[in-house]
Design an enzyme around this catalytic site. Structure first.
Site, mmCIF file in Angstrom:
data_model
loop_
_atom_site.group_PDB
_atom_site.id
_atom_site.type_symbol
_atom_site.label_atom_id
_atom_site.label_comp_id
_atom_site.label_asym_id
_atom_site.label_seq_id
_atom_site.Cartn_x
_atom_site.Cartn_y
_atom_site.Cartn_z
ATOM 1 N N HIS A 76 66.315 -53.982 8.503
ATOM 2 C CA HIS A 76 66.031 -52.749 7.677
ATOM 3 C C HIS A 76 67.273 -51.577 7.222
ATOM 4 C CE1 HIS A 76 66.446 -51.130 11.839
ATOM 5 N NE2 HIS A 76 66.905 -50.075 11.290
ATOM 6 N N CYS A 159 35.998 -47.613 -1.304
ATOM 7 C CA CYS A 159 35.212 -47.103 -0.347
ATOM 8 C C CYS A 159 33.707 -46.746 -0.993
ATOM 9 C CB CYS A 159 35.787 -45.875 0.625
ATOM 10 S SG CYS A 159 36.346 -44.451 -0.612
#
Length: 423
Positions: A76, A159
């Site tokens: 990272h 959704c």
């Protein structure tokens, strides 16, 4: 779309949204443009799309919680050092809220916290989650901290709810990220007006006089200007759905309407906004107003019906012949106030022997700073993806060659830039 991102490296962050699969298309667009793409994924994202999918697309190892390595640059800290820009698409409400607070409890957030270059987020969440005051506040906080937010869409969500929260289209994510990569200080925040398309002169309520202009060159100019950071307004008679959504567009029909909007847009552009520019590395930041530009790429009809009819004229009422009286249209290029305005005209000709001179005469006859000259073969030359441009000023002639229209648009901007750099 011909955008050159060779020698550019993009870091794409993918979080756990149902729209994670669209990140594959985002990656593909950057790869097609020549960019090197690296991907970092949250554990939740791997539930929707596998890391293997992105490795196959990018030909680079994907940074995940399980793949992080400190014996290589796949970690990272180091992955961000190699990249020019970081775009998180999709960015869930969870990621947005954590990112604004500096929380770094997964591999993607740790990468973002360590990243020191331009960062963009493209939200994707249920409408209630997106419009919750915590998320709204977090997006404002990110914007204050110079994080670019790519606005989501309002549509039917996965959704079943309908409203704000759908991921922006992959092409729009690509455009806004690419602007960060290609931004040019000369064009950044400069007010620019572009006209395009062939004007439509009304005969009656269903018929009009026009020409074969497709408006594609104007769209290409507008896109190139946007990617360079200009504050651009497109005034056009033609379709422009393929240009970046952030571009301000005005739809017009006839010459008179185009004239009125162009004059008004130029007037607004001259007022401008004060932008910050550093004169050199040792000087303090000064406030300057950048000189606006007008690119007149529209194919304006020379004549218009003198007496346009109301309703639809019937064939039985007209007879075997229909003689339409025409009157000359106003000349937009001559009508625009060119004080404190750099003006680039476009001239298409079919006369090989006189075309160049006709184009060059625009500089003196209409007071433009430069002309983009295009020698056409016939009507089949209109609407194509390629063009051939000669850039003419009073001092020089530059052959830009034959190429796709977006590549030519970037070349035109490079030549146009020289006008004010030497003014």
């Amino acid at each position: 779309m011909q955008i050159d991102l060779n020698n550019k490296t993009v870091l794409l962050g993918v979080t756990g949204s149902i729209s994670a699969y669209k990140a594959c298309e985002v990656a593909r667009l950057f790869i097609k443009a020549g960019a090197n793409v690296h991907v970092v994924m949250t554990p939740s994202a791997e539930r929707f799309v596998s890391a293997l999918t992105f490795e196959a697309l990018t030909r680079n190892p994907v940074l995940t919680e399980n793949s992080e390595s400190w014996s290589s640059t796949l970690n990272h800290i180091d992955i961000g050092k190699a990249c020019d820009v970081f775009v998180i698409a999709p960015a869930t409400a969870n990621t947005i809220n954590k990112l604004s607070k500096g929380i770094a409890d997964n591999i993607l957030l740790q990468t973002a916290l360590a990243f020191t270059k331009p960062l963009l987020v493209s939200p994707a969440a249920n409408t209630n989650m997106m419009e919750h005051h915590y998320t709204v506040g977090s997006l404002k906080m990110l914007t204050v901290n110079e994080v670019k937010v790519i606005s989501p869409q309002s549509k039917l969500l996965a959704c079943g709810d309908e409203g704000n929260g759908a991921l922006a289209e992959p092409l729009e994510i690509f455009y806004q990220t690419t602007q960060t990569l290609l931004e040019d200080e000369f064009w950044k925040d400069r007010k620019v007006v572009v006209t395009g398309g062939g004007t439509r002169e009304k005969i009656d309520d269903v018929r009009y006089l026009s020409n074969f202009s497709s408006g594609k060159m104007a769209n290409a100019m507008t896109t190139a200007l946007y990617l360079k950071g200009a504050d651009v307004c497109l005034i056009s008679t033609k379709e422009h759905s393929d240009i970046p959504n952030e571009i301000y567009t005005i739809d017009v029909d006839d010459t008179q309407e185009m004239l009125e909007y162009t004059v008004d847009a130029v007037r607004v552009a001259k007022k401008g906004k004060m932008s910050k520019a550093t004169m050199n590395s040792s000087d303090p930041i000064h406030l300057i107003q950048k000189r606006p530009y007008l690119f007149m790429a529209a194919a304006v009809s020379d004549f218009t019906p003198k007496f346009p009819q109301v309703g639809k004229m019937k064939k039985t009422d007209i007879g075997e012949e229909w003689k339409i009286d025409l009157k000359q249209n106003p000349d937009i290029l001559q009508s625009v106030n060119k004080d404190n305005l750099t003006t680039i005209g476009f001239k298409a000709e079919m006369d090989e022997s006189k075309g160049f001179e006709n184009a060059k005469n625009l500089i003196t006859n209409k007071g433009v700073d430069a002309v983009c000259y295009n020698l056409l073969k016939d009507s089949s030359s209109f609407g194509t993806s390629n063009n051939t441009i000669t850039f003419i000023t009073s001092e020089s002639t530059v052959e830009l060659g034959q190429d796709n229209k977006l590549t030519l648009a970037f070349k035109i901007l490079d030549e146009s830039k020289k006008i004010d750099e030497t003014r």
